[in-house]
Motif scaffolding. Structure first.
Motif, PDB file in Angstrom:
ATOM      1  N   LEU A 115       0.829  -1.205   0.000  1.00  0.00           N
ATOM      2  CA  LEU A 115       0.000   0.000   0.000  1.00  0.00           C
ATOM      3  C   LEU A 115       0.862   1.252   0.000  1.00  0.00           C
ATOM      4  CD1 LEU A 115      -2.728   1.433   0.188  1.00  0.00           C
ATOM      5  CD2 LEU A 115      -2.614   1.145   2.682  1.00  0.00           C
ATOM      6  N   GLY A 116       1.997   1.211   0.684  1.00  0.00           N
ATOM      7  CA  GLY A 116       2.869   2.377   0.775  1.00  0.00           C
ATOM      8  C   GLY A 116       3.428   2.830  -0.552  1.00  0.00           C
ATOM      9  N   VAL A 117       3.478   1.940  -1.522  1.00  0.00           N
ATOM     10  CA  VAL A 117       3.901   2.338  -2.865  1.00  0.00           C
ATOM     11  C   VAL A 117       2.862   3.248  -3.497  1.00  0.00           C
ATOM     12  CG1 VAL A 117       4.415   1.515  -5.197  1.00  0.00           C
ATOM     13  CG2 VAL A 117       5.277   0.256  -3.205  1.00  0.00           C
ATOM     14  N   PHE A 118       1.599   2.992  -3.217  1.00  0.00           N
ATOM     15  CA  PHE A 118       0.512   3.695  -3.875  1.00  0.00           C
ATOM     16  C   PHE A 118       0.069   4.953  -3.138  1.00  0.00           C
ATOM     17  CE2 PHE A 118       0.269  -0.619  -5.430  1.00  0.00           C
ATOM     18  CZ  PHE A 118      -0.038  -0.463  -6.770  1.00  0.00           C
ATOM     19  N   SER A 119       0.069   4.939  -1.833  1.00  0.00           N
ATOM     20  CA  SER A 119      -0.525   6.045  -1.089  1.00  0.00           C
ATOM     21  C   SER A 119       0.222   6.280   0.209  1.00  0.00           C
ATOM     22  CB  SER A 119      -2.008   5.745  -0.806  1.00  0.00           C
ATOM     23  OG  SER A 119      -2.126   4.534  -0.081  1.00  0.00           O
ATOM     24  N   THR A 120      -0.071   7.405   0.837  1.00  0.00           N
ATOM     25  CA  THR A 120       0.617   7.781   2.060  1.00  0.00           C
ATOM     26  C   THR A 120      -0.103   7.229   3.286  1.00  0.00           C
ATOM     27  OG1 THR A 120      -0.619   9.863   2.223  1.00  0.00           O
ATOM     28  CG2 THR A 120       1.475   9.899   1.016  1.00  0.00           C
ATOM     29  N   PRO A 123       5.863  12.957   9.398  1.00  0.00           N
ATOM     30  CA  PRO A 123       4.634  12.513  10.084  1.00  0.00           C
ATOM     31  C   PRO A 123       3.649  11.757   9.206  1.00  0.00           C
ATOM     32  CG  PRO A 123       5.191  14.774  10.724  1.00  0.00           C
ATOM     33  CD  PRO A 123       6.086  14.416   9.581  1.00  0.00           C
ATOM     34  N   THR A 124       3.491  12.159   7.934  1.00  0.00           N
ATOM     35  CA  THR A 124       2.431  11.578   7.100  1.00  0.00           C
ATOM     36  C   THR A 124       2.906  11.015   5.771  1.00  0.00           C
ATOM     37  OG1 THR A 124       1.951  13.695   6.018  1.00  0.00           O
ATOM     38  CG2 THR A 124       0.716  13.184   8.043  1.00  0.00           C
ATOM     39  N   GLY A 125       4.159  11.231   5.410  1.00  0.00           N
ATOM     40  CA  GLY A 125       4.619  10.813   4.090  1.00  0.00           C
ATOM     41  C   GLY A 125       4.356  11.846   3.019  1.00  0.00           C
ATOM     42  N   TYR A 126       3.923  13.033   3.413  1.00  0.00           N
ATOM     43  CA  TYR A 126       3.734  14.232   2.579  1.00  0.00           C
ATOM     44  C   TYR A 126       3.060  13.978   1.234  1.00  0.00           C
ATOM     45  CZ  TYR A 126       8.255  13.533  -0.016  1.00  0.00           C
ATOM     46  OH  TYR A 126       9.285  13.072  -0.799  1.00  0.00           O
ATOM     47  N   ALA A 127       1.765  13.721   1.283  1.00  0.00           N
ATOM     48  CA  ALA A 127       1.009  13.612   0.031  1.00  0.00           C
ATOM     49  C   ALA A 127       1.065  14.938  -0.721  1.00  0.00           C
ATOM     50  CB  ALA A 127      -0.438  13.225   0.305  1.00  0.00           C
ATOM     51  N   ILE A 128       0.743  16.021  -0.038  1.00  0.00           N
ATOM     52  CA  ILE A 128       0.683  17.405  -0.555  1.00  0.00           C
ATOM     53  C   ILE A 128       0.018  17.504  -1.936  1.00  0.00           C
ATOM     54  CG2 ILE A 128       2.562  18.248   0.879  1.00  0.00           C
ATOM     55  CD1 ILE A 128       4.432  18.149  -1.547  1.00  0.00           C
ATOM     56  N   ASN A 129      -0.806  16.508  -2.262  1.00  0.00           N
ATOM     57  CA  ASN A 129      -1.439  16.448  -3.576  1.00  0.00           C
ATOM     58  C   ASN A 129      -2.578  15.434  -3.509  1.00  0.00           C
ATOM     59  OD1 ASN A 129      -2.174  15.886  -6.257  1.00  0.00           O
ATOM     60  ND2 ASN A 129      -0.085  15.969  -7.025  1.00  0.00           N
ATOM     61  N   PRO A 130      -3.841  15.904  -3.534  1.00  0.00           N
ATOM     62  CA  PRO A 130      -4.962  14.958  -3.430  1.00  0.00           C
ATOM     63  C   PRO A 130      -4.964  13.903  -4.527  1.00  0.00           C
ATOM     64  CG  PRO A 130      -5.720  17.225  -3.147  1.00  0.00           C
ATOM     65  CD  PRO A 130      -4.296  17.303  -3.597  1.00  0.00           C
TER      66      PRO A 130
END
Length: 253
Positions: free
Chosen positions: A125-130, A194-201
């Protein structure tokens, strides 16, 4: 920018975001999946990989101004840096969402055998999303707001510090491919823990959907309970950056 060519904008955003997610998800796969050549490469390799993924995405999506991110699009709208044109907005968002899905699928195809060999569903899952290091939805949301604010605020500031007579699409391309790559590396290295920085929906929700629908062996849950954080947080951060840029980043004339 003159009357936009909606098809060009949609295609440009699709191509740029596809490349962004292919290389961004790809570097995560290389670092965390079993038996890859880059296994164990560490957080900074992921940071630099995502920064260079942005570099590549910005470079090829010059025709649209390279938003590559709904938070950037809404931030520029809030700042008055792009016209409020519903069709244009939908072209940006549609290209970003489609490209993020396609890029995630291509990254999965690249590492297909390694997904099969990886025993940990969380790594897949970590490959795909934060996901958060410490799960606290309120504070995870704050982290995503702050990280995205920095991204969009700097992009707007750089554009306003440039030549106001230049007629170019507003977006990450206004910052330049290399500077925006370093900006993303800085955000990841400084604020991403803290979150893996998505910074992009788009970067988070569409690959998460890809994870849910692809035939990935032993993939486990797509963690939908967390999925709203990397969507809502970046949108709030982008809008705040756009609104606050009006009083804090004066336009040079």
């Amino acid at each position: 920018m003159d009357t936009p060519d909606y098809g060009v904008v949609f295609l440009s955003e699709t191509v740029g975001t596809t490349l962004l997610l292919l290389l961004g998800a790809g570097v995560v796969a290389n670092v965390i999946l079993a038996k890859t050549k880059g296994f164990g490469g560490g957080w900074l390799l992921i940071n630099f990989g995502w920064g260079l993924a942005v570099f590549a995405g910005v470079t090829v999506s010059y025709a649209s101004g390279a938003h590559l991110n709904p938070a950037v699009t809404f931030g520029l709208l809030a700042a008055g840096a792009m016209p409020f044109d519903i069709v244009l907005i939908l072209c940006y968002l549609g290209g970003q969402l489609l490209g993020a899905f396609l890029g995630a699928v291509l990254a999965w195809l690249t590492y297909r055998n390694h997904f099969d060999e990886e025993p940990d569903p969380a790594a897949k899952l970590g490959v795909f999303s934060t996901g958060p290091g410490i799960r606290n939805y309120g504070w995870n949301l704050v982290t995503e707001i702050i990280g995205t604010f920095v991204l969009v605020f700097v992009v707007i500031g750089f554009g306003r510090a440039g030549d106001p007579q230049v007629d170019a699409p507003a977006g990450l391309a206004a910052l330049g491919a290399l500077p925006v790559a370093f900006l993303v590396v800085a955000i990841g290295a400084s604020l991403g823990g803290p979150t893996g920085y998505a910074i992009n929906p788009a970067r988070d929700i569409m690959p998460r959907i890809a994870h849910a629908v692809l035939p990935i062996k032993g993939k486990g849950s797509s963690d939908w309970s967390y999925s709203w954080v990397p969507v809502v947080g970046p949108l709030i951060g982008g809008l705040l950056a756009g609104w606050l840029s009006i009083p804090l980043l004066p336009i040079l004339t």
